[in-house]
Design an enzyme around this catalytic site. Sequence first.
Site, PDB file in Angstrom:
ATOM      1  N   CYS A 109       1.069  -1.249   0.087  1.00 27.16           N
ATOM      2  CA  CYS A 109      -0.357  -0.361  -0.046  1.00 27.16           C
ATOM      3  C   CYS A 109       1.208   1.118   0.056  1.00 27.16           C
ATOM      4  O   CYS A 109       1.159   1.543   1.618  1.00 27.16           O
ATOM      5  CB  CYS A 109      -0.886   0.030   1.023  1.00 27.16           C
ATOM      6  SG  CYS A 109      -1.918   1.686   1.171  1.00 27.16           S
ATOM      7  N   CYS A 112      -0.381   4.439   2.257  1.00 25.79           N
ATOM      8  CA  CYS A 112      -0.501   4.312   4.309  1.00 25.79           C
ATOM      9  C   CYS A 112      -0.179   2.350   4.064  1.00 25.79           C
ATOM     10  O   CYS A 112       0.660   2.845   3.716  1.00 25.79           O
ATOM     11  CB  CYS A 112      -2.003   4.750   4.300  1.00 25.79           C
ATOM     12  SG  CYS A 112      -3.215   4.162   3.383  1.00 25.79           S
ATOM     13  N   CYS A 114      -2.957  -0.394   4.509  1.00 22.55           N
ATOM     14  CA  CYS A 114      -4.134  -0.822   3.435  1.00 22.55           C
ATOM     15  C   CYS A 114      -3.819  -2.286   3.291  1.00 22.55           C
ATOM     16  O   CYS A 114      -2.845  -2.395   2.683  1.00 22.55           O
ATOM     17  CB  CYS A 114      -4.972  -0.312   2.362  1.00 22.55           C
ATOM     18  SG  CYS A 114      -6.065   1.447   2.812  1.00 22.55           S
TER      19      CYS A 114
END
Length: 204
Positions: A109, A112, A114
């Site tokens: 990700c 961030c 995820c």
Amino acid sequence: MVIVHMSLEPKNDQEIQDPKSRVRALQSLLVEKGLLSHEAIDAAISAYEHDIGPQNGAKIVARAWVDADFKERLLTDPVSAIGEFNFEMGSQHVQVVENTDKVHNVVVCTLCSCYPWSVLGLPPTWYKSPEYRARTVLEPRSVLQEFGLDLDGDIEVKVHDSSADIRYMVLPQRPPGTESLTESELAAIVTRDSMIGVSQIVVT
Ligand code: FE
């Protein structure tokens, strides 16, 4: 939506640096304000310790290895295929990508962290690191080498960027020498890292 306005000013620089202190402070305040209960916190921790984790993803992988129809459903309609298990999925949409002799998939990700927690549990610390998030897109083969995975040059590496909308899980290749194993025995050899795509499953 509840918007909480509260002062969370740290007492000193050390508390800014230490995420555990910040989490503890936030937790105390939410409990104090009646927005969160200790029971709810305990239930969430217990769920992640016992019910939610990479063992769920491993069961999905093992089923796909032994049941070609399930595998087809898993790759084309993952929500309904995973729905055949009694996992708590929340609103997560998980997409499954298959490793083959020609293609190796790896998940990151970039924005961030995820992660398909419903099938893999909590992400490892390195998954959330700025280095992994940046370098996996730019130089996936080097990153995989650092995880001990040296892929042949003719294998295509596909990087999947998870987001809040779609979270990817890798269907690793079934290793040779496992023909006699049962579905539950197969589930036991599936590793979390193989479902993120930073390793392959090797049977010794
Ligand atoms: Fe994210």
